[in-house]
Design a protein around this motif. Structure first.
Motif, PDB file in Angstrom:
ATOM      1  N   VAL A 146       5.947 -15.882 -79.672  1.00 56.58           N
ATOM      2  CA  VAL A 146       6.793 -15.100 -78.767  1.00 56.58           C
ATOM      3  C   VAL A 146       6.755 -15.812 -77.423  1.00 56.58           C
ATOM      4  CG1 VAL A 146       7.276 -12.855 -77.769  1.00 56.58           C
ATOM      5  CG2 VAL A 146       6.158 -13.003 -79.994  1.00 56.58           C
ATOM      6  N   LEU A 147       7.845 -16.482 -77.078  1.00 50.56           N
ATOM      7  CA  LEU A 147       7.919 -17.316 -75.881  1.00 50.56           C
ATOM      8  C   LEU A 147       8.553 -16.505 -74.749  1.00 50.56           C
ATOM      9  CD1 LEU A 147       7.431 -20.152 -74.723  1.00 50.56           C
ATOM     10  CD2 LEU A 147       9.744 -20.756 -75.455  1.00 50.56           C
ATOM     11  N   SER A 153      14.540 -20.613 -67.240  1.00 47.91           N
ATOM     12  CA  SER A 153      13.314 -21.417 -67.290  1.00 47.91           C
ATOM     13  C   SER A 153      13.321 -22.415 -68.435  1.00 47.91           C
ATOM     14  CB  SER A 153      12.090 -20.495 -67.413  1.00 47.91           C
ATOM     15  OG  SER A 153      12.177 -19.710 -68.587  1.00 47.91           O
ATOM     16  N   GLY A 154      14.321 -22.372 -69.317  1.00 52.94           N
ATOM     17  CA  GLY A 154      14.433 -23.363 -70.381  1.00 52.94           C
ATOM     18  C   GLY A 154      13.850 -22.943 -71.707  1.00 52.94           C
ATOM     19  N   LYS A 155      13.766 -21.622 -71.979  1.00 51.33           N
ATOM     20  CA  LYS A 155      13.193 -21.156 -73.247  1.00 51.33           C
ATOM     21  C   LYS A 155      14.007 -21.662 -74.439  1.00 51.33           C
ATOM     22  CE  LYS A 155      13.751 -16.851 -72.186  1.00 51.33           C
ATOM     23  NZ  LYS A 155      14.389 -17.078 -70.886  1.00 51.33           N
ATOM     24  N   SER A 156      15.331 -21.463 -74.379  1.00 50.83           N
ATOM     25  CA  SER A 156      16.183 -21.862 -75.497  1.00 50.83           C
ATOM     26  C   SER A 156      16.129 -23.365 -75.720  1.00 50.83           C
ATOM     27  CB  SER A 156      17.621 -21.414 -75.243  1.00 50.83           C
ATOM     28  OG  SER A 156      17.693 -20.020 -75.072  1.00 50.83           O
ATOM     29  N   SER A 157      16.149 -24.129 -74.647  1.00 47.27           N
ATOM     30  CA  SER A 157      16.163 -25.586 -74.775  1.00 47.27           C
ATOM     31  C   SER A 157      14.876 -26.101 -75.393  1.00 47.27           C
ATOM     32  CB  SER A 157      16.382 -26.224 -73.404  1.00 47.27           C
ATOM     33  OG  SER A 157      17.652 -25.893 -72.883  1.00 47.27           O
ATOM     34  N   VAL A 158      13.736 -25.573 -74.977  1.00 50.13           N
ATOM     35  CA  VAL A 158      12.474 -26.097 -75.495  1.00 50.13           C
ATOM     36  C   VAL A 158      12.301 -25.749 -76.971  1.00 50.13           C
ATOM     37  CG1 VAL A 158      10.948 -24.142 -74.986  1.00 50.13           C
ATOM     38  CG2 VAL A 158      10.070 -26.463 -74.834  1.00 50.13           C
ATOM     39  N   LEU A 159      12.866 -24.600 -77.401  1.00 54.64           N
ATOM     40  CA  LEU A 159      12.788 -24.260 -78.821  1.00 54.64           C
ATOM     41  C   LEU A 159      13.763 -25.100 -79.645  1.00 54.64           C
ATOM     42  CD1 LEU A 159      12.448 -20.352 -78.841  1.00 54.64           C
ATOM     43  CD2 LEU A 159      10.697 -22.040 -79.342  1.00 54.64           C
ATOM     44  N   PRO A 298       6.023  -0.923 -82.229  1.00 60.19           N
ATOM     45  CA  PRO A 298       4.737  -0.828 -82.948  1.00 60.19           C
ATOM     46  C   PRO A 298       4.410  -2.078 -83.739  1.00 60.19           C
ATOM     47  CG  PRO A 298       6.045   1.172 -83.221  1.00 60.19           C
ATOM     48  CD  PRO A 298       6.930   0.178 -82.547  1.00 60.19           C
ATOM     49  N   ALA A 299       5.390  -2.688 -84.380  1.00 60.62           N
ATOM     50  CA  ALA A 299       5.105  -3.840 -85.230  1.00 60.62           C
ATOM     51  C   ALA A 299       4.734  -5.070 -84.407  1.00 60.62           C
ATOM     52  CB  ALA A 299       6.321  -4.149 -86.107  1.00 60.62           C
ATOM     53  N   LEU A 300       5.195  -5.130 -83.153  1.00 63.21           N
ATOM     54  CA  LEU A 300       4.990  -6.327 -82.345  1.00 63.21           C
ATOM     55  C   LEU A 300       3.787  -6.226 -81.420  1.00 63.21           C
ATOM     56  CD1 LEU A 300       6.236  -9.119 -81.757  1.00 63.21           C
ATOM     57  CD2 LEU A 300       7.658  -8.044 -80.017  1.00 63.21           C
ATOM     58  N   VAL A 301       3.430  -5.012 -81.010  1.00 63.82           N
ATOM     59  CA  VAL A 301       2.401  -4.865 -79.981  1.00 63.82           C
ATOM     60  C   VAL A 301       1.048  -5.408 -80.442  1.00 63.82           C
ATOM     61  CG1 VAL A 301       1.751  -2.513 -80.671  1.00 63.82           C
ATOM     62  CG2 VAL A 301       1.407  -3.252 -78.315  1.00 63.82           C
ATOM     63  N   ASP A 302       0.696  -5.222 -81.715  1.00 64.39           N
ATOM     64  CA  ASP A 302      -0.585  -5.734 -82.200  1.00 64.39           C
ATOM     65  C   ASP A 302      -0.595  -7.253 -82.315  1.00 64.39           C
ATOM     66  OD1 ASP A 302      -1.588  -3.182 -82.384  1.00 64.39           O
ATOM     67  OD2 ASP A 302      -0.945  -2.909 -84.458  1.00 64.39           O
ATOM     68  N   ALA A 303       0.561  -7.850 -82.566  1.00 57.51           N
ATOM     69  CA  ALA A 303       0.633  -9.299 -82.749  1.00 57.51           C
ATOM     70  C   ALA A 303       0.754 -10.048 -81.431  1.00 57.51           C
ATOM     71  CB  ALA A 303       1.812  -9.639 -83.655  1.00 57.51           C
ATOM     72  N   LEU A 304       1.171  -9.385 -80.358  1.00 60.25           N
ATOM     73  CA  LEU A 304       1.438 -10.074 -79.098  1.00 60.25           C
ATOM     74  C   LEU A 304       0.245 -10.858 -78.545  1.00 60.25           C
ATOM     75  CD1 LEU A 304       3.758  -7.803 -76.917  1.00 60.25           C
ATOM     76  CD2 LEU A 304       4.191 -10.093 -77.745  1.00 60.25           C
ATOM     77  N   PRO A 305      -0.988 -10.309 -78.522  1.00 56.59           N
ATOM     78  CA  PRO A 305      -2.082 -11.074 -77.917  1.00 56.59           C
ATOM     79  C   PRO A 305      -2.273 -12.456 -78.533  1.00 56.59           C
ATOM     80  CG  PRO A 305      -2.732  -8.799 -78.277  1.00 56.59           C
ATOM     81  CD  PRO A 305      -1.411  -8.973 -78.966  1.00 56.59           C
ATOM     82  N   ARG A 306      -1.999 -12.604 -79.838  1.00 52.93           N
ATOM     83  CA  ARG A 306      -2.200 -13.900 -80.498  1.00 52.93           C
ATOM     84  C   ARG A 306      -0.915 -14.723 -80.577  1.00 52.93           C
ATOM     85  NH1 ARG A 306      -4.455  -9.941 -83.293  1.00 52.93           N
ATOM     86  NH2 ARG A 306      -2.729  -9.874 -84.772  1.00 52.93           N
ATOM     87  N   ALA A 307       0.212 -14.099 -80.313  1.00 55.44           N
ATOM     88  CA  ALA A 307       1.485 -14.785 -80.528  1.00 55.44           C
ATOM     89  C   ALA A 307       2.177 -15.197 -79.235  1.00 55.44           C
ATOM     90  CB  ALA A 307       2.431 -13.883 -81.336  1.00 55.44           C
ATOM     91  N   GLN A 308       1.895 -14.567 -78.105  1.00 59.31           N
ATOM     92  CA  GLN A 308       2.672 -14.812 -76.897  1.00 59.31           C
ATOM     93  C   GLN A 308       2.283 -16.120 -76.226  1.00 59.31           C
ATOM     94  OE1 GLN A 308       1.873 -12.136 -73.597  1.00 59.31           O
ATOM     95  NE2 GLN A 308      -0.061 -11.549 -74.507  1.00 59.31           N
ATOM     96  N   HIS A 309       3.255 -16.725 -75.562  1.00 56.57           N
ATOM     97  CA  HIS A 309       3.032 -17.938 -74.785  1.00 56.57           C
ATOM     98  C   HIS A 309       4.022 -17.945 -73.630  1.00 56.57           C
ATOM     99  CE1 HIS A 309       2.325 -22.076 -73.645  1.00 56.57           C
ATOM    100  NE2 HIS A 309       1.354 -22.158 -74.527  1.00 56.57           N
ATOM    101  N   PRO A 310       3.550 -18.108 -72.393  1.00 54.71           N
ATOM    102  CA  PRO A 310       4.482 -18.110 -71.248  1.00 54.71           C
ATOM    103  C   PRO A 310       5.037 -19.510 -70.997  1.00 54.71           C
ATOM    104  CG  PRO A 310       2.230 -18.192 -70.459  1.00 54.71           C
ATOM    105  CD  PRO A 310       2.140 -18.139 -71.968  1.00 54.71           C
ATOM    106  N   ILE A 311       6.221 -19.564 -70.378  1.00 54.31           N
ATOM    107  CA  ILE A 311       6.813 -20.832 -69.950  1.00 54.31           C
ATOM    108  C   ILE A 311       7.080 -20.732 -68.460  1.00 54.31           C
ATOM    109  CG2 ILE A 311       9.084 -19.997 -70.714  1.00 54.31           C
ATOM    110  CD1 ILE A 311       9.894 -22.896 -71.114  1.00 54.31           C
ATOM    111  N   GLY A 312       6.475 -21.623 -67.694  1.00 54.99           N
ATOM    112  CA  GLY A 312       6.591 -21.579 -66.256  1.00 54.99           C
ATOM    113  C   GLY A 312       7.572 -22.605 -65.725  1.00 54.99           C
TER     114      GLY A 312
END
Length: 992
Positions: A146-147, A153-159, A298-312
């Protein structure tokens, strides 16, 4: 005499027209010499004369200096210059050669412009190598990414151009959710599988397993085909996988209105990525301001800590690579001056990457040979030209109402200069109106990269938009005076709200008159509320002035009469003296009554005596209310604040906590406080006796409620678990059962039906759930009620148990038929509040409903003939949110409490004209809950600081009992302080 200029070439096209207009401007200024122009413009004579020669397009700076020296309109000439530069596309405007081959047809540009980089652009995608490597490893190891990043910030381009090319053997599935994400997903899967989308969509609607199974079927079919064709896998994985990229994932919140479809779509993606035999890898690109929305799935909240990544934002080195490397790949060079200008313009600014890419693309179109030059960048307009073009396209795509909303929105985002240029202004989302047009414009402007949304704040993407968008400049010039008034109004509104609606902040006089001239449609709901309060305060002050004037006139008339009858006025003089003495004594008593209320939490004995003496001196409504307030606040709540009783010892004798529940007979009280519940015997409310204690665990308790028969206590903890206790013997309560409520968010309240067999819970997940508690050891869910658009707060059963009322942050109240709680149906929707509904109570006969709201009012509703209903009287004496309401058991009176610390008691015998019986004050501030204990009008309240007060409205009983609550007689010093110039007459002369 100025010498004549060389005649212009009529075949010069746009350059001829541009130079001709410059020369005409000089003629209108009186044909000054170029030497005189150079002195005013601070540019050389050659540069200024060349600007009007028609051989090449001068730079924007030279053009504006020329115009400024001739007294022209710089804003107008910016537009003229930009149009000329656009018309000269393909010409070398810096050198004047006019070569047509500078833009070679068929040559792929090295920059993507405003569009995101795609897989085909991977060879030109530079500057994000480190981030790309990190994301590729993340997708390989964890399968779900989850980016998060700001718009631009270029999310679409980097993917698309970074991550996807790292998996050359995987054919990706790329799409945006749109208003129907499951339908879009089914269409893409069906196209990949070569089947009809209808069955695939039906399977996805049925459950989250269908997506995973469909992917396996697709990959199995493709694997068999590859084996027949003799192809080999080069993915680097043990099995052939499908990489799913969901771009602009925030559309599941902005476009999709079906909460169930949204949850099923996300559940399908998460399950497919986490299944033990998963063959799916999922990457979601989400705008960072939608992070909170993601935590509600509900389905995403438990997975977020291991799946999220920020783009600065990109560093200066990364920006240089993004500028230089694509050009080098196309055998082009970047002028060092251009590189420095681009880096300075883009570094450290959010959302500028698409604008940078667009400016580079326009510069590439104006390249000189194989070089990208600073002159070409300026000819393209730089960031300013790109922004102007984008802004106009965005504006023309809106309809009339939305163009008006866009005008209001952008004007709010500009800080008006005082002798300086206007600048962008960062505002909180709460300052903007929440209408559908504003939301749509905000979303579209963010997509167009004109605005940047960062968390809870909105701002213009680049201040160049203010300088170069002519339309915005015209708006500012037309509305500058109005905007200054409105900006001052916005600041005053914010200050008023931060100071809890302090009346001293309200507008008066000239400021109010000026603000009333602002068009209502240009104001937000907050600002309209501030002006409404200011007008009400002004009218009240005017009425007070009129009353004072009338009193002065009567006094003057009395003086005239006294002077005319001086010989016979001796008796009248004595009478007047008595009147003045009485008025003075009345003023002293009223002031002392107010002081008694404020003293009651700290010096209860003294406060009771001051209030009693004030009432005996001046028996009127204000002193009566003060006496009732002082005696009630000093009842049991004072003990919790007494210095000698602070701590655990006081809790053994004084009920405290944040959530109360009272049995139907009013004799037993339960108070939830943290992780425990304490039961109290309230047969004598002045001397509550502690009974049993319930340890509820570490989760912490929320709402609690007794069953009407008083044998069972229900509660919901912060883990959203429903708990039941047997309180048949309140000295020894025993746990009976617990089970998850299945709510997806916090539970706000709980209610129990009259037969003690059915309960209801409401939640911030926008739903109400009905429960069968006939067997408290095995509660089970009966039905889930949906339809509220926002958080569901209070719920209440009717006395006959046939209907259930629920209120929400959506400003409405819904009435449900729960005769069969397994199949509850909606009967009616009550609309009339202007803000969230926080409290509900049925009258004992079930014919009237009382509601409390964030709009500072309580309303009475006639619901005797559903589905027809009728709004009756409004109880509007609160200065802030009404937090709780309650009916007395006989139904003739009702109580309302609020954040303003006021406890109002009402006579509702005639619900169309409710009358206030008492206006009581709790000096501790916010009152959160109210519960009646006895039919004689005794009730209790709970403050925000967890203290409990017992209130009495029987004045005769209070007068007879007041001195029994006093510990010592008021001293002469204390009397003189509170009752100056009054004889010392203590109301309770003997110690008790």
């Amino acid at each position: 005499m100025p010498r004549g200029e060389i005649p212009l070439d009529p075949e010069g096209g746009p350059l001829f027209e541009f130079a001709a207009r410059l020369r005409k401007l000089r003629e209108q200024a009186g044909r000054p010499t170029y030497r005189d122009l150079a002195q005013h413009a601070h540019y050389g004579i050659a540069a200024l004369s060349s600007a009007a020669a028609g051989r090449q397009l001068p730079s924007l700076a030279v053009t504006l200096a020329y115009v400024r020296a001739c007294g022209g309109d710089e804003r107008e000439w910016k537009v003229i210059w930009q149009r000329t530069a656009a018309a000269c596309t393909g010409m070398d405007t810096s050198a004047g050669t006019g070569d047509k081959d500078r833009q070679r047809s068929g040559t792929k540009p090295p920059y993507a412009g405003l569009a995101a980089f795609g897989q085909a652009d991977a060879g030109f995608f530079f500057g994000r190598e480190k981030l790309t490597g990190t994301l590729v490893e993340h997708v390989k190891e964890k399968r779900l990414l989850v980016l998060f990043g700001a718009s631009g910030s270029g999310k679409s381009s980097v993917l698309r151009a970074g991550v996807l090319p790292a998996f050359p053997g995987i054919a990706p599935l790329i799409f945006t959710p749109g208003p129907h994400p499951l339908e879009e997903c089914a269409t893409r899967l069906a196209a990949r599988a070569g089947t009809a989308p209808g069955p695939v969509q039906s399977a996805l609607m049925a459950g989250p397993l269908a997506f995973h199974r469909t992917v396996r079927q697709i990959l199995a079919r493709e694997g068999e085909q590859e084996q027949r064709e003799g192809q080999e896998q080069e993915t680097g994985f043990a099995t052939h996988d499908l990489l799913v990229v969901v771009d602009q994932f925030e559309e599941v919140f902005t476009l999709c209105r079906d909460a169930r479809e949204r949850e099923r779509f996300v559940a399908a993606l998460v399950h497919a990525a986490h299944a033990p035999d998963s063959r799916t890898r999922v990457a979601l690109a989400v705008r960072s301001d939608f992070y909170t929305h993601c935590t509600r799935l509900p389905a995403l909240v438990d997975a977020l800590p291991r799946a999220q990544h920020p783009i600065g934002p990109m560093t200066a080195e990364e920006l240089r690579a993004a500028i230089v490397q694509p050009a080098a790949r196309s055998r082009l060079t970047v002028e060092s001056a251009l590189l420095a200008a681009l880096t300075a313009d883009a570094h450290g600014r959010p959302g500028t990457l698409p604008l940078l890419s667009h400016a580079l693309l326009e510069t590439w179109k104006r390249r000189r040979g194989n070089a990208l030059t600073l002159a070409g960048y300026r000819a393209a307009g730089g960031f300013e030209g790109a922004l102007t073009q984008t802004a106009e396209e965005f504006h023309h795509a809106l309809n009339g109402n939305r163009q008006t909303a866009a005008r209001r929105l952008f004007l709010r985002l500009v800080a008006l200069g005082e002798g300086t240029e206007d600048t962008k202004r960062r505002v909180r989302r709460q300052e903007l109106d929440d209408g559908p047009d504003t939301e749509f414009v905000l979303e579209q402007a963010t997509r167009a990269r004109l605005l940047t949304v960062d968390g809870n704040h909105v701002e213009i993407a680049h201040e160049a938009l203010i300088r170069c968008w002519t339309r915005l400049g015209d708006w500012l010039e037309e509305d500058r005076g109005q905007e200054r008034l409105q900006r001052a109004l916005t600041e005053a509104t914010t200050l008023w709200e931060s100071l809890e609606h302090d009346s001293d902040i309200l507008y008066r006089g000239a400021r109010l008159a000026a603000a009333k001239d602002l068009p209502p449609q240009a104001l937000t709901a907050r600002e309209r509320a501030f002006l409404h309060a200011s007008q009400a305060a002004a009218q009240q002050a005017q009425q007070q002035d009129c009353r004072r004037l009338r009193r002065l006139r009567r006094l003057a008339a009395a003086l005239v009469v006294l002077l005319a009858c001086a010989m016979t006025a001796a008796g009248l003089a004595v009478q007047a003296q008595n009147t003045l003495t009485r008025q003075r004594n009345e003023t002293v008593a009223l002031r002392a009554a107010d002081e008694a209320v404020h003293l009651s939490p700290y010096k209860p004995s003294l406060a009771i005596q001051i209030a009693l003496a004030s009432y005996r001196q001046t028996a009127q409504k204000r002193t009566r209310d003060a006496l009732l307030s002082a005696l009630s606040v000093a009842s049991i709540g004072a003990r919790a604040t007494s210095p000698k009783l602070i701590g655990h010892a006081s809790a053994d004798h004084t009920p405290t906590g944040h959530t109360p529940a009272v049995t139907a007979d009013g004799r037993t009280l339960a108070m939830a406080n943290g992780s425990q519940i304490v039961l109290w015997d309230m047969k004598n409310p002045r001397k509550p006796r502690r009974l049993g204690t319930i340890a509820a665990g570490a989760a912490g308790l929320g709402p609690i409620q007794f069953t009407p028969d008083g044998t069972t206590l229900l509660g919901v903890d912060s883990d959203r678990t429903l708990r039941l206790w047997d309180v048949t013997d309140p000295n020894h309560p025993a746990p009976q059962s617990k089970r998850p409520t299945e709510h997806a968010d916090a539970v706000y309240s709980i209610a129990v039906n009259h037969d003690s067999r059915t309960a209801a819970t409401s939640s911030y997940d926008d739903t109400v759930r009905l429960w069968d508690i006939a067997d408290p050891r095995h509660p089970r869910m009966l039905d889930k009620l949906t339809g509220h658009a926002r958080n569901v707060k209070p719920v209440a059963f009717s006395p006959d148990g046939k209907t259930l009322a629920s209120g929400s942050d959506g400003h409405d109240i819904r009435i449900w038929d729960v005769t069969d709680p397994r199949h509850a149906t909606l009967i009616d929707i009550l609309k009339g509040h202007r803000d969230a509904v926080d409290a509900l109570a049925y009258s004992p006969d079930g014919r009237t409903l009382l509601s409390g709201s964030d709009d500072h009012t309580a309303k009475l509703w006639d619901i005797s003939d559903l589905p027809r209903h009728r709004e009756l009287g409004e109880l509007a004496r609160h200065a802030d949110i009404v937090t709780s309401v309650a009916f007395a058991s006989h139904g003739r009176t009702a109580a309302t409490v609020g954040i303003d610390g006021v406890v109002n008691v009402w006579d509702v015998t005639d619900p169309t004209h409710p009358a206030q019986l008492a206006h009581l004050t709790n000096p501790r501030g916010t009152v959160k809950e109210v519960r009646y204990l006895k039919a004689d009008g005794t009730f209790l309240t709970v403050t925000a600081h967890f203290s409990v007060q017992i209130w009495y409205t029987d004045l005769d009983r209070v007068l007879a009992d007041a001195c029994n609550r006093v510990r010592g007689t008021i001293s002469r010093t204390q009397w003189t302080h509170h009752f100056p110039r009054l004889d010392y007459t203590p109301p309770c002369p003997h110690d008790t």
